[in-house]
Design a protein around this motif. Sequence first.
Motif, PDB file in Angstrom:
ATOM      1  N   SER A 117      -0.741  28.423  -6.857  1.00  0.00           N
ATOM      2  CA  SER A 117      -0.391  27.192  -6.003  1.00  0.00           C
ATOM      3  C   SER A 117      -1.526  27.308  -4.895  1.00  0.00           C
ATOM      4  N   VAL A 135       3.908  29.823  -7.615  1.00  0.00           N
ATOM      5  CA  VAL A 135       3.719  30.133  -6.110  1.00  0.00           C
ATOM      6  C   VAL A 135       2.354  30.744  -5.759  1.00  0.00           C
ATOM      7  N   HIS A 188      12.188  34.102  -5.016  1.00  0.00           N
ATOM      8  CA  HIS A 188      11.682  33.688  -6.079  1.00  0.00           C
ATOM      9  C   HIS A 188      12.567  33.840  -7.303  1.00  0.00           C
ATOM     10  N   VAL A 200       7.578  24.794  -0.764  1.00  0.00           N
ATOM     11  CA  VAL A 200       6.226  25.293  -0.385  1.00  0.00           C
ATOM     12  C   VAL A 200       5.431  24.217   0.324  1.00  0.00           C
ATOM     13  N   LEU A 248       8.113  24.338  -5.912  1.00  0.00           N
ATOM     14  CA  LEU A 248       6.724  24.106  -5.141  1.00  0.00           C
ATOM     15  C   LEU A 248       6.932  22.854  -4.119  1.00  0.00           C
TER      16      LEU A 248
END
Length: 459
Positions: free
Chosen positions: A297, A294, A285, A368, A364
């Motif tokens: 989310s 994060v 990060h 992610v 993201l």
Amino acid sequence: MAGVPSLNARLGAEFLGTFLLTFTAGCNILGLQYTWGPVSIACVLMVSIYSLGGISGANFNPAVSVALGLVKSLGGPGLDWRTVGLYSGVQILGGIAAALFYSMLFGQTFNLAPNDGFAWLNAGIVELIYTFMLCFVVLNVAAARKNAQEKNQYFGLAIGFVIIAAGYGAGAVSGACLNPAVSIGIDVASIGMGFGWCVAYAFFELLGAALSAWLFLVVRPSDFGYFSDEARAFKAALVSEFLGTFILVFTVGLNVLGKSLAGAFSIAAALMSMIYALGDVSGAHFNPAVTLAVFFSRRVPELTLTQALMYVGVQLVAGICASFSYVLVYVGGNFPIGPVGKSTWLQVTFAELIFTFLLCYIVLSVAVSNRTKSSHMFGLAIGSCVTIGGCAIGSISGGSLNPAVSVGIASTQIMKGGFLLPATAYTAVELLGGLAAVGIFRVTHDADLSSDVKFGERF
């Protein structure tokens, strides 16, 4: 089945790669390529790594070879000391040969020494930190055991871009050698102008190599045969977040104080390389706004609230430590954070909000989301957001996009009484940008969520 490269082939590869690296560096310096020089040097390193990595491992640097030797001695993946010695000797010969060739080509040469206004300690600090970074990235993207299964294709890119981070950041201080073979080659070729700085440079570079081997053990204990339980894995993640954030903020400070011609690109390169090195350790990060995005989310369930808060705390501490480190390098030199020139706080608010949103949204999306995740280009995509934002709004807000950067820079102004307001204002806007990214991401990536998971259900 392909055969194993012979010892002569491996030594030849190390000589060739080191020769090309040192020759390109010298030609750029003598050719006064101040704007694009670090990119040229980074690219020759990158293409040589991709060309010769399968032959010799593409060390091209005694510090890298020593780091691999130390890792092997600690029980991890690396090189035996006989190979380290042979590689280092050939690399030094390659560096000397290249330095003599560029001197003959241009009919002149240059001496190895800290730049005007800096002493051995200032140069030593940046050589240590960026040689550590170079060796650490090599260990993580090329030597770590995960790479045997992953077979990543970004290793050369990640390693080469360390030179872009260091070239523009540390170049104004030490010349950014990061390589004893380069340092010795330059010093030998300019022996008529004085000799000896290569000893000091090599000392700090090898110290950086030793530090990289130790911290590689800390962040990847399983590579050394240690059982990695949850507590040890989280410790590794916190160390990862500290290291990545420190390198990022340190690079920011050096580029600003050195009046770099490509500051945003250099900072982006630092971020990208460290993301590739540590993405699978902590998520890489290096930014409280990213951690916030994060976490909210809800696509990374293993990141708990407590862990997220600890990430943020470590990132902020790293930012402050890095800021006082660049102040030390520049002998008290620092700069404030706030509106640039005639820009207003309203302009700063919109600028930081939009481009921090972009950074968090891309994280993201490429790191992610199950649908748009990129297995190889994620680091380049995320790092590019810093180039985008830094160039687009650097003249308005400085393009911080990161509370750890904002708080770190502002902390150096504490004795002047200008710490609290700018740090708070930037941080609030950047965190808001992270939350905005979560909201938009949930709309555009709703297909990631299973039908039985609705917004807010896990809160």
